[in-house]
Structures are given as C-alpha cells and as structure tokens.
Design a protein around this motif. Structure first.
Motif, PDB file in Angstrom:
ATOM      1  N   PRO A 162      12.618  -5.489   4.098  1.00  0.00           N
ATOM      2  CA  PRO A 162      12.043  -6.775   4.035  1.00  0.00           C
ATOM      3  C   PRO A 162      10.555  -6.558   4.801  1.00  0.00           C
ATOM      4  N   LEU A 163       9.760  -7.482   4.158  1.00  0.00           N
ATOM      5  CA  LEU A 163       8.421  -7.514   4.547  1.00  0.00           C
ATOM      6  C   LEU A 163       8.040  -7.542   5.859  1.00  0.00           C
ATOM      7  N   LYS A 164       8.866  -8.447   6.264  1.00  0.00           N
ATOM      8  CA  LYS A 164       8.520  -8.548   7.881  1.00  0.00           C
ATOM      9  C   LYS A 164       8.753  -7.413   8.823  1.00  0.00           C
ATOM     10  N   MET A 165       9.671  -6.659   8.462  1.00  0.00           N
ATOM     11  CA  MET A 165      10.105  -5.430   9.148  1.00  0.00           C
ATOM     12  C   MET A 165       8.818  -4.390   8.848  1.00  0.00           C
ATOM     13  N   LEU A 166       8.416  -4.366   7.549  1.00  0.00           N
ATOM     14  CA  LEU A 166       7.251  -3.517   7.259  1.00  0.00           C
ATOM     15  C   LEU A 166       6.167  -3.844   7.883  1.00  0.00           C
ATOM     16  N   LYS A 167       5.740  -5.099   7.727  1.00  0.00           N
ATOM     17  CA  LYS A 167       4.545  -5.692   8.743  1.00  0.00           C
ATOM     18  C   LYS A 167       4.465  -5.047  10.017  1.00  0.00           C
ATOM     19  N   ASN A 168       5.630  -5.393  10.691  1.00  0.00           N
ATOM     20  CA  ASN A 168       5.615  -4.796  12.033  1.00  0.00           C
ATOM     21  C   ASN A 168       5.493  -3.415  12.321  1.00  0.00           C
ATOM     22  N   VAL A 169       5.930  -2.543  11.415  1.00  0.00           N
ATOM     23  CA  VAL A 169       5.684  -0.949  11.384  1.00  0.00           C
ATOM     24  C   VAL A 169       4.214  -0.959  11.255  1.00  0.00           C
ATOM     25  N   VAL A 170       3.974  -1.516  10.267  1.00  0.00           N
ATOM     26  CA  VAL A 170       2.407  -1.257   9.845  1.00  0.00           C
ATOM     27  C   VAL A 170       1.399  -1.687  10.891  1.00  0.00           C
ATOM     28  N   ASP A 171       1.540  -2.940  11.462  1.00  0.00           N
ATOM     29  CA  ASP A 171       1.008  -3.333  12.692  1.00  0.00           C
ATOM     30  C   ASP A 171       0.769  -2.388  13.578  1.00  0.00           C
ATOM     31  N   ARG A 172       1.876  -2.048  14.317  1.00  0.00           N
ATOM     32  CA  ARG A 172       1.893  -0.769  15.247  1.00  0.00           C
ATOM     33  C   ARG A 172       1.023   0.410  14.837  1.00  0.00           C
ATOM     34  N   MET A 173       1.266   0.842  13.456  1.00  0.00           N
ATOM     35  CA  MET A 173       0.558   2.161  13.041  1.00  0.00           C
ATOM     36  C   MET A 173      -0.692   1.875  12.795  1.00  0.00           C
ATOM     37  N   LYS A 174      -1.501   0.750  12.731  1.00  0.00           N
ATOM     38  CA  LYS A 174      -2.800   0.297  12.483  1.00  0.00           C
ATOM     39  C   LYS A 174      -3.559   0.569  13.650  1.00  0.00           C
ATOM     40  N   LEU A 176      -3.108   3.018  15.544  1.00  0.00           N
ATOM     41  CA  LEU A 176      -3.514   4.472  15.841  1.00  0.00           C
ATOM     42  C   LEU A 176      -4.337   5.209  14.677  1.00  0.00           C
ATOM     43  N   SER A 177      -4.372   4.894  13.811  1.00  0.00           N
ATOM     44  CA  SER A 177      -5.017   5.605  12.527  1.00  0.00           C
ATOM     45  C   SER A 177      -5.435   4.376  11.305  1.00  0.00           C
ATOM     46  N   ASN A 178      -6.352   4.928  10.596  1.00  0.00           N
ATOM     47  CA  ASN A 178      -6.922   3.936   9.564  1.00  0.00           C
ATOM     48  C   ASN A 178      -6.316   4.389   8.173  1.00  0.00           C
ATOM     49  N   PHE A 179      -5.377   5.234   8.139  1.00  0.00           N
ATOM     50  CA  PHE A 179      -4.964   5.445   6.696  1.00  0.00           C
ATOM     51  C   PHE A 179      -3.553   5.980   7.064  1.00  0.00           C
ATOM     52  N   LEU A 180      -2.814   5.509   6.118  1.00  0.00           N
ATOM     53  CA  LEU A 180      -1.329   5.553   6.014  1.00  0.00           C
ATOM     54  C   LEU A 180      -0.736   6.272   4.898  1.00  0.00           C
ATOM     55  N   VAL A 181       0.160   7.246   4.858  1.00  0.00           N
ATOM     56  CA  VAL A 181       0.489   7.825   3.694  1.00  0.00           C
ATOM     57  C   VAL A 181       1.945   7.132   3.598  1.00  0.00           C
ATOM     58  N   ILE A 182       2.143   6.854   2.262  1.00  0.00           N
ATOM     59  CA  ILE A 182       3.449   6.218   1.869  1.00  0.00           C
ATOM     60  C   ILE A 182       4.281   7.252   1.007  1.00  0.00           C
ATOM     61  N   GLN A 243      -2.585  -4.113   5.601  1.00  0.00           N
ATOM     62  CA  GLN A 243      -1.845  -5.165   6.642  1.00  0.00           C
ATOM     63  C   GLN A 243      -2.297  -6.342   6.046  1.00  0.00           C
ATOM     64  N   GLN A 244      -3.529  -6.399   5.593  1.00  0.00           N
ATOM     65  CA  GLN A 244      -4.080  -7.779   4.941  1.00  0.00           C
ATOM     66  C   GLN A 244      -3.005  -8.476   3.800  1.00  0.00           C
ATOM     67  N   PHE A 245      -2.434  -7.591   3.237  1.00  0.00           N
ATOM     68  CA  PHE A 245      -1.725  -7.989   1.992  1.00  0.00           C
ATOM     69  C   PHE A 245      -0.364  -8.430   2.615  1.00  0.00           C
ATOM     70  N   LEU A 246      -0.027  -7.671   3.708  1.00  0.00           N
ATOM     71  CA  LEU A 246       1.474  -7.927   4.314  1.00  0.00           C
ATOM     72  C   LEU A 246       1.292  -9.405   4.942  1.00  0.00           C
ATOM     73  N   VAL A 247       0.108  -9.267   5.706  1.00  0.00           N
ATOM     74  CA  VAL A 247      -0.033 -10.706   6.770  1.00  0.00           C
ATOM     75  C   VAL A 247      -0.169 -11.705   5.852  1.00  0.00           C
ATOM     76  N   GLY A 248      -0.711 -11.633   4.621  1.00  0.00           N
ATOM     77  CA  GLY A 248      -0.980 -13.031   4.124  1.00  0.00           C
ATOM     78  C   GLY A 248       0.632 -13.466   3.353  1.00  0.00           C
ATOM     79  N   GLN A 249       1.436 -12.754   3.307  1.00  0.00           N
ATOM     80  CA  GLN A 249       2.570 -13.005   2.725  1.00  0.00           C
ATOM     81  C   GLN A 249       3.467 -14.258   3.293  1.00  0.00           C
ATOM     82  N   GLN A 250       3.455 -15.578   2.642  1.00  0.00           N
ATOM     83  CA  GLN A 250       4.031 -16.580   3.224  1.00  0.00           C
ATOM     84  C   GLN A 250       5.298 -16.770   2.238  1.00  0.00           C
ATOM     85  N   VAL A 251       5.165 -16.690   1.217  1.00  0.00           N
ATOM     86  CA  VAL A 251       6.353 -16.863   0.276  1.00  0.00           C
ATOM     87  C   VAL A 251       7.374 -15.785   0.469  1.00  0.00           C
TER      88      VAL A 251
END
Lengths: 280, 416
Positions: A162-174, A176-182, A243-251
């Motif tokens: 769920p994107l909300k969950m993903l957003k929360n995780v990414v927000d916290r990680m942001k 700490l670091s600039n790059f994220l490995v998926i 994060q910008q992508f996730l933040v914008g998600q309203q649909v």
C-alpha cells in the motif's frame, strides 16, 4: 483544432480533479495530449541520472459525459498542449460542487483551456464561473517526444505494498540518506535499504505478488519473466524523487507495480479503478 | 477620561471567563496582517482599529455612549461562531474630559498573551489611565491575590478624516455575505485585486491583472452574478470598479460572522467603494480605494483585450468553439429592481439614536508615480453604536459626537 468536454457526474469531476492535482505536485508544466479516446498527461522523461518522466493515460469515457475533439488534421487527429497542471488543478478545485463543468479549448488573448462551471444557486439563474487557463499549442513536429514510452525489458516486476505504508517508510528513510536501494524478486519479496556510515536500515516486504506478463493492455506481451525467482534485482534511486512521487499520490490505486530493468530504469506503474494508468 | 478605569466583570453567560475573549477580541482585531493597529480609548468607548488588518471576524462590539458624568454600564458582546458572551464594563468618567490616545495593538496583545493561563487564573481586568506618566495600566487580578500589572505607553493621536457620501453613489447593491463569500472563493488567495463590472441585471467579478506580461501566464477567472441573487440591486451607472480583494475578503469574514447583509456603494472608478454592515445596534462602514479611470484608459490602450462592460457569456452557447473564437455579448433581460433605500450617513440629534461613520483616508505616498492610483489600503473599521431606548437614559441629554478616524501616521517600517 477544437476540443470540448463536459463532466456532469460529481464523482467523475472529483476523480479528474484529484488526478490533475497529483500531477501538479509532480511537475510545474506538462503536456496534455488529446485524442478521440484518451487524454494523456505527459512529462517527457529526461531519464538520465535520476531524472523523472511521467505518462498518465486517462480514458475520456470514464470522466466526460460529452467529449468532442478535432485534431490538427484528420490524419493527425490529436491536440498537444503545454499546460501548467497547477493552474488547471486550482480551477477545478473551486468548482467541485458545480452542476456541470465544461472544459474547452478557446482563444482569448492567447490559446486557453477554459474551465466553465455552472454553480448551483438559490435563485433562478445559475451562476457561471469561468477560468481561462493559458496553454501553448505544441506544433506537430515536436510530437514524437510524447509517444507512449515503451516498457523496457524487465528483470523483475512486482506489485507494491500500500502506497501509504511505502510513503511512511520512505519518509523516515529520507532523513538518513539521499539514496535508497530497492530490491525485488519474483517471489513477491521487496526490500528497501539505505546505508550510511553510521547506520543501515532495511525494510522487508513479503507476499507482494508479481504481475504476470500479458495482463497489461498497453504492453505488447513482452518477454516472459525468466531467471531464478529468488534473485533480487536491485536499483538505486534518489529518495527525494521517490518521495515526491509518493507524496503526490491522491488517487487510490487498485494496483501499483514497480519494475526494474537492467537498463537502470525504474518504472512505477499505478493502475486506478477508473481506468487511468500512470507510468512514472 | 477614565480616571478610575474600567472594571470588567464576567456576566457569566455562555462562557465561564471573559478575559480570554477580551484577548481574543484584541487578537482578532489585529489579525495576521496588522500593522500599527491602534486601540483607542475614546470618551465613549474602546475602538479597535485594525489598520490594514484582514480579520476582525471574532469581535462584534456594542458601545453605549458614556455620559459626561456618572457611570454607565457598558456591554461588550463578543461573538465567535455561534457562541456569545457578554461582559459588563463599568465606566467612570469625569465631566468634560475628552481624551484620545493611541496604542499599538500588539502591546495590548502581550497583556493577554496566554489564553489558557488567563482562563485558569485571572478573575478581573482593570484598566486605568495615568496621564502624568503617559501610561495605560492593565492590571490583571488573578487568583490567590496575585496582581499582574502591565504599563503600556501610549502616543497622542491625531485624527484625520476623509469624506465620502454613500447617498451620492450611483450604484448600490445588498447581498447576504454567503453569496459574496461563495464568489471570492473562486479566486486564488494570492490575488491582489478584483474587478466588478456592473450592468442592469448582472454583475461580473473578474481578477485584475496588472501587467501585460502577466496576462499571458495568469489564469483569468470570471464569475457572473445575476441580480436576483442580491437582496437589492440598483445600478445606475454601468462601469467597472477595481479594488483590493484581500481587504474585501477580510471584511466578508467579518460580515459572515455577524450574519448581516452587506451593502455596497459604488461610484466612478477612482471613488472609494463603501461596504456597509448594519443592524439595530451597530453600523460598520468599510471604505476601500479603487483604481481610477485613467488607469483603465492606459490599460485599454495597451492591450488588445480591452475591458468590456458586457463580457461574453458563451457558456450557455453549446456550439463548439473554433480555435479562433468570436466573442459574443449577451443581452441582459428583465426589468430592474426597486428603489434604493436611503440611508442617512449621519444623523443629528435630537434623535435618541445616533450613528457615526467611518472615515478613511487614502494614503498619498509622495514617492509614488503621480499617475499611479493611490495605495489601496483599508484604513480603519469603526463601529458606531446606537443607543437602545432605555428608561434610565432617556432623561439625559445626548450630544452627537463626531467621530474621526485614526490618523494615517503609520510607520511603514512597522507595517506587516
């Protein structure tokens, strides 16, 4: 060139507005491409070193009760406009309670997308509000930039949590670091990892499911997924862009998938219940 | 004026403590954009002047004039949403004293800073004037015998007046605040100015774009209101008036909180527009400056898109618009509405009621280009009070007091 569309249903208007608002959070200007069956919001991807591209396809039938367009010519029956989604979103947001909303291409002091809404009032005559959003018509010679992106050859394609969950995780990680490995594999497992000098954090998702090939209509049935299901394909992305992508998600999407190809492209695709789909 | 100061006690209506409301009134008066707003103690009341303030939505103050001698009960009613609270103030004023001073409203706000604390600890608020030391003393009587004293210095204030005459305005209309609020909501909050275009049966509201350069980028919004949405609509002069939307919004917030209809008096471009909010106990007049005629002339000479008194209404036309669209104008049908009411702007005694009116002065900034229109600042909001007939007061003579607005002496540096 003519365009005229009318939305009467409140839910459709609401959905359309949310789509436009989501886009406005991602980019300041984008291209609106109109065809007889679809609307596309396109940001031509400058996908080098963390650039972002966007492709959003909407079926006009799902939103508009009336839809008429005439393109540049009968051979090239399309219209491409450069528009600021923020302006369009603002205009649409104020008219959510309207009885009907018409969007048309007009020429006032310059080419405009006019949003004209009929508002309910207590008196006999209804109130009419018009917003003229200035647009720029894009000449035909530039149209090849806005073709549908070809889905590249995938290593792994996976449904997102769920994107909300993903957003929360990414927000916290942001923080700490600039790059994220998926990392993701064909077993429905996905990991998000960050690594700094002091700390490394990883979040694991299981049982996400992988989309089977051939299901998506816009793909031409590409190569079948191959390889060891346990093998994790990995991609490093700039967290802020994600994060910008996730933040914008309203649909509210029904499905969101993330695909990683070996040409270093990470594609997030969101399919919405009203038949719009995004590629980012 | 007020040697003994004013004592204020809670009337204990719907709210437990009144100090917080007093503070809210002060805070509400200054609003977010308050510049050097002033709190004036006049011989018959307190006036909060939110110079350049955008919001006064929480205060509805009723004043009762004070006699030259003796004490009188003053009732302040504060309204917030649907809550009401009434306080009693007692005035004690020596005969013949006429005093006027000016305080920065932010100073007064610091006295009532923490609402939560005030609510819990303060029982009474005492305001006294110390003329020798040029100070206004606020004493908060708190629980357990604690006394907090705040000494605020004041300045002498002059008063300037500007004259306007509502009766001579060509165009008048009156609407419920809801109608106007629903209109301005379509415009972005950052928009500075708005243009009203008037015809016999309709009013168009459009955003005003100053530069030619902005025109190609800005979203042009237009809203059309029909005459029957108004309680009263009498237009004698078809023209377009441009004024500051930000101030207008603030005033509408206030009007909405009072629930009173708003009457607007408009005249030529360049003449101020007056918004009037009236009921049996108060009359508020808000005066806004407008863009002058020569500004319009310059604009229309510049742009191809000249101002039209009858902008097209092509929404109802269902045909498809061609890329090159032809503008068509619509014809306004129907007869016009009834006669305008005659409001006395200033009524002289011996009527038991009296009304006062707001004056405002458009600021003339000498440094500005003389061709530019005057700075459209909303200067002051003044509530006149109207005495209700009362057996106690009827025997006393009333003198009409001419009320003047606060001066325009404001430090630009302090402005928000």
């Amino acid at each position: 060139m003519k365009f005229r569309g009318k939305i009467i249903d409140v839910a459709c208007l609401n959905h359309f507005t949310r789509v436009v608002t989501t886009i406005s959070k991602l980019t300041k200007t984008c291209v609106l491409r109109l065809t007889p069956d679809n609307l596309f919001f396109i940001l031509s991807g400058k996908v080098t070193n963390g650039g972002v591209g966007m492709w959003c396809e909407l079926l006009q039938n799902n939103f508009f009760d009336e839809y008429q367009m005439e393109g540049v010519s009968s051979e090239f029956n399309q219209i491409c406009l450069e528009v600021s989604p923020e302006n369009l979103s603002r205009a649409l947001r104020t008219v959510q309670c309207a009885k009907s909303v018409k969007i048309k291409l007009t020429k006032k002091h310059c080419a405009c997308l006019t949003v004209a809404a009929e508002l309910p009032t207590l008196s006999s005559a209804s109130r009419v509000v018009t917003h003229d959003v200035p647009v720029e018509v894009i000449p035909r010679r530039l149209w090849q930039e806005f073709k549908e992106p070809v889905m590249p050859d995938f290593d792994v394609s996976i449904y997102l949590p769920p994107l909300k969950m993903l957003k929360n995780v990414v927000d916290r990680m942001k923080n700490l670091s600039n790059f994220l490995v998926i990392e993701a594999n064909l077993n429905g497992e996905m990991n998000l990892k960050i690594q700094t000098d002091l700390v490394s954090v990883s979040t694991h998702f299981k049982d996400l499911g992988n989309p089977p090939w051939g299901e998506d209509a816009s793909q031409d049935g590409g190569p079948s997924q191959r390889g060891d299901p346990e093998l994790l394909a990995e991609a490093t992305v700039d967290i802020r862009k994600l994060q910008q992508f996730l933040v914008g998600q309203q649909v509210n999407p029904t499905k969101a998938m993330c695909s990683k190809s070996n040409t270093l492209k990470l594609t997030m695709k969101i399919k919405c219940s009203a038949g719009g789909s995004w590629t980012h | 004026m007020c040697r003994d100061g004013r004592k204020r006690e809670s009337a204990g209506q719907s709210r437990p403590l009144s100090v917080q409301d007093r503070r809210r009134a002060v805070r509400g008066a200054s609003g977010r954009r308050a510049g050097p707003a002033v709190c004036e103690l006049l011989s018959f009341g307190v006036r909060f002047l939110p110079v350049r303030a955008a919001l006064l939505q929480q205060v509805r103050v009723l004043f009762f004039p004070v006699f030259p001698s003796g004490s009188v009960n003053i009732t302040l009613t504060m309204q917030k949403g649907d809550q009401n609270a009434t306080f009693l103030c007692r005035y004690s004023i020596p005969r013949g004293l006429n005093f006027r001073c000016k305080l920065a409203i932010k100073s007064v706000q610091t006295v009532f800073r923490s609402l939560a604390t005030l609510e819990k600890t303060v029982e009474k608020c005492h305001i006294g004037l110390d003329e020798q030391k040029d100070r206004l003393t606020f004493t908060l009587h708190c629980k357990h015998g604690l006394l907090k004293t705040h000494n605020l210095s004041y300045q002498d204030s002059e008063s300037l007046e500007a004259v306007f005459d509502k009766d001579s305005c060509a165009n008048v209309f009156r609407a419920q605040p809801r109608v106007l609020v629903d209109t301005v909501v379509h415009f972005p909050t950052s928009l500075e100015e708005v243009t009203l275009t008037l015809s016999d049966e309709r009013m168009w509201v459009r955003n005003h774009v100053e530069d030619e350069a902005e025109r190609s980028k800005a979203v042009l919004t237009e809203l059309c209101l029909a005459a029957d949405e108004f309680d009263h609509f009498d237009i004698k002069l078809h023209n377009s008036i441009t004024f500051c939307l930000k101030e207008f919004r603030g005033l509408l917030l206030f009007a909405e909180s009072t629930g009173l209809p708003v009457t607007m008096y408009l005249d030529e471009p360049g003449s101020p527009v007056v918004l009037s909010v009236t009921d049996s106990v108060l009359e508020g007049n808000f005066v806004l400056a407008t863009l002058s005629d020569d500004h319009y002339l310059r604009q229309s000479n510049r742009g191809a898109d000249a101002e039209q008194t009858r902008p097209p209404d092509d929404f109802m036309n269902d045909d498809m618009d061609a890329y090159l669209i032809a503008m068509d104008s619509s014809v306004a049908p129907g007869p016009s509405t009834a006669d305008p009411p005659s409001l006395a702007a200033f009524r002289k005694p011996p009527a038991p009621n009296y009304r006062t009116r707001t004056y405002s002065e458009e600021e003339e900034d000498g440094e500005e280009d003389p061709e530019r229109p005057p700075d459209k600042k909303f200067r002051s909001l003044f509530f006149g009070s109207v005495l209700p007939p009362s057996p106690r007061r009827s025997s006393q003579p009333f003198t009409t007091q001419e009320v003047l607005a606060s001066d325009s002496e404001e430090d630009e540096a302090e402005a928000d």
